[in-house]
Write an enzyme that holds these catalytic residues in place. Structure first.
Site, short mmCIF file in Angstrom:
data_model
loop_
_atom_site.label_atom_id
_atom_site.label_comp_id
_atom_site.label_asym_id
_atom_site.label_seq_id
_atom_site.Cartn_x
_atom_site.Cartn_y
_atom_site.Cartn_z
N PRO A 238 0.93 -1.22 0.26
CA PRO A 238 0.01 0.10 0.06
C PRO A 238 0.73 1.36 -0.16
O PRO A 238 0.23 2.45 -0.01
CB PRO A 238 -0.70 -0.12 1.25
CG PRO A 238 -0.02 -0.94 2.17
CD PRO A 238 0.60 -1.89 1.23
N SER B 11 4.02 1.80 2.15
CA SER B 11 4.87 2.18 3.11
C SER B 11 6.10 2.25 2.85
O SER B 11 7.04 3.14 3.23
CB SER B 11 4.44 0.95 4.29
OG SER B 11 5.05 0.06 3.73
N GLU C 68 2.88 -1.92 -8.95
CA GLU C 68 1.85 -2.85 -8.15
C GLU C 68 1.12 -3.52 -9.16
O GLU C 68 0.44 -2.90 -9.98
CB GLU C 68 0.93 -1.91 -7.32
CG GLU C 68 0.00 -2.81 -6.54
CD GLU C 68 0.36 -3.98 -5.73
OE1 GLU C 68 -0.07 -5.08 -5.87
OE2 GLU C 68 1.54 -3.70 -4.94
N ASP D 31 10.21 -6.46 -2.33
CA ASP D 31 9.77 -6.97 -1.23
C ASP D 31 8.48 -7.93 -1.83
O ASP D 31 7.41 -7.73 -2.11
CB ASP D 31 8.86 -5.77 -0.34
CG ASP D 31 8.20 -6.25 0.91
OD1 ASP D 31 9.05 -7.15 1.63
OD2 ASP D 31 7.17 -5.96 1.22
N CYS E 18 7.96 -11.15 4.23
CA CYS E 18 7.22 -11.41 5.44
C CYS E 18 7.11 -12.74 5.88
O CYS E 18 6.04 -12.95 6.41
CB CYS E 18 6.21 -10.45 5.71
SG CYS E 18 4.98 -10.69 4.63
#
Length: 479
Positions: A128, A130, A149, A194, A247
């Protein structure tokens, strides 16, 4: 903090026992996963210094604990979270901080470590926003960022966060990240990947995160990650820095992906150790120099970060077959650009040489100069910031330009009271006790620009974008 029940597949627990270093306790891992995640924020230094932010929020009784790897990051404890969500505070609405998980601040810290100062950066999976907003702050809105994205529904959220934070040096794209190696070879000084992952590190935020977990799905995800890192590596210039992060916690999606890249390009990949990234980083350091953050180490989400350098060029990929289409903008001629700049300065909008004026029909836009080399190579979803629309009487200045470019010290600036500012965020006209003199008013609150208004008699006509209007309880406590 209260415990919450996390779902763990047996095969996942077996895998974690094998992956966890002997220096860590498996019982501590399970206990950490059952604890709810600590909230954390990052001060947006494009808008306010950390010192000024701490002074501004001191009366609120927030407990802010510094995050070791991010100077502008803090874990936050506050008593009134139920009464007033953090996202409804005045400081969040005006872009002074971003609600961001502490461990997700690590990749950008790694990207800029050791004095790295890239001028053209790509964030391959940006929503989003960050990390894109964190990168922009580290670059001080200079240079250029390509924020990509793949999910169409998330591009809008990405743009909203970029706009709220006053960022002007970003171009948005909506592609599968695997196209960039062929489309823009060796174009970027630094790239953050990421990567989409199995999300094993987020169970403290989402106790059901592992409901669909399986070793087979990990392998499928890792295959996609290898394709993404290969593409990103092709898009990186020789000498450039690539940060790969997830993550998740298994080695298949983390260390193995980076080792695969090194095996594929043995003479071009150099791992850059992260043991000195911050005091205590060695607690999460792998033998390769990566950071494999289990949640009990720093009491945060599970995370993985690797940093590498491209030491030499690699063979280019075949050019992509898709058509970019015509670019619908044209540069504004110097004389007209000077007139536009003068008119903009009259309402407090100023910009430097990092941005250049472009026009499409009656629309005026500011594009980061550093992105111009990509025109014709990729199709943009959105580029730079929309400055104004022209009409018979002059210019209709756009909200996102005000947030990114306005100086609160402009002669036309008018500071609202808390009650008036709340009315503004609700999309209502404001009736100040003492009306401003100017017809075009730069509306501020807490000395931060929050919009432009037209003075009509004693009324300030609200121009806050409809899609941003807030309902419910805001910062004065009124619903």
């Amino acid at each position: 903090m209260a415990q919450h029940t996390v779902y763990f597949p047996d095969a996942f627990l077996t895998q974690m026992r094998e992956a966890m270093p002997s220096t860590l306790s498996f019982d501590d891992f399970l206990a950490a996963c059952q604890r709810p995640l600590r909230r954390s924020i990052r001060v947006n230094t494009l808008k306010i210094s950390v010192a000024d932010f701490l002074q501004l929020t001191a009366p609120y009784g927030w407990t802010l604990t510094p995050i070791p790897w991010c100077e502008e990051g803090f874990w936050i404890e506050r008593d009134d979270e139920d009464a007033l969500p953090l996202g409804s505070t005045a400081e969040h609405l005006s872009g002074l901080f971003y609600i961001q998980e502490a461990s997700s601040m690590l990749p950008v810290a790694a990207l800029f470590a050791d004095g790295n100062a890239p001028q053209r950066v790509m964030d391959v999976a940006a929503a989003p926003g960050s990390k894109t907003t964190q990168i922009a702050a580290r670059m001080n809105n200079e240079g250029a960022i390509l924020a990509n994205e793949f999910s169409a529904s998330r591009v809008k959220v990405l743009h909203a966060n970029i706009s709220r934070c006053g960022i002007s040096n970003v171009a948005l794209t909506h592609f599968d990240g695997r196209v960039f190696g062929a489309a823009v070879p060796e174009m970027f000084d630094a790239i953050l990947l990421d990567a989409p992952c199995s999300g094993e590190g987020v169970v403290r935020k989402d106790p059901d995160a592992l409901k669909n977990w399986s070793p087979e799905s990990n392998q499928e995800i890792a295959a996609t990650q290898r394709e993404l890192i290969d593409s990103a590596f092709h898009a990186l210039r020789p000498g450039g820095t690539l940060v790969y992060s997830t993550c998740t916690l298994n080695r298949e999606e983390n260390e193995a992906v980076c080792l695969w890249l090194k095996e594929t390009y043995p003479d071009a990949v150099e791992f850059l150790p992260l043991g000195d990234l911050f005091p205590g980083a060695n607690k999460a350091l792998t033998e390769e120099g990566f950071l494999h953050v289990f949640p009990q180490i720093y009491d945060c989400e599970g995370f993985f970060v690797a940093r590498l350098r491209k030491t030499q060029a690699i063979p280019v990929l075949p050019a992509p077959k898709y058509k970019v289409g015509n670019f619908p903008f044209s540069p504004v001629k110097d004389r007209e650009a000077g007139q536009i700049r003068q008119a903009a300065a009259g309402v407090g909008l100023n910009w430097d040489g990092n941005l250049r004026l472009w026009q499409r029909d009656k629309e005026l836009w500011l594009f980061p100069v550093g992105i111009e080399a990509l025109i014709g190579k990729v199709r943009f979803s959105r580029l730079g910031i929309k400055l104004a629309e022209t009409h018979n009487k002059g210019y209709r200045w756009q909200h996102e330009a005000v947030i990114a470019l306005a100086s609160p010290d402009n002669v036309n600036a008018f500071e609202l009271t808390p009650q008036e500012a709340e009315e503004w965020y609700r999309g209502r006209d404001v009736y100040p006790q003492a009306a401003p003199v100017a017809d075009d008013v730069l509306v501020t609150f807490q000395h931060q620009p929050i919009g432009l208004a037209k003075r009509i008699g004693s009324r300030l006509k609200n121009s806050y974008p409809r899609e941003l209007v807030r309902d419910g309880k805001l910062f004065t406590g009124n619903a």
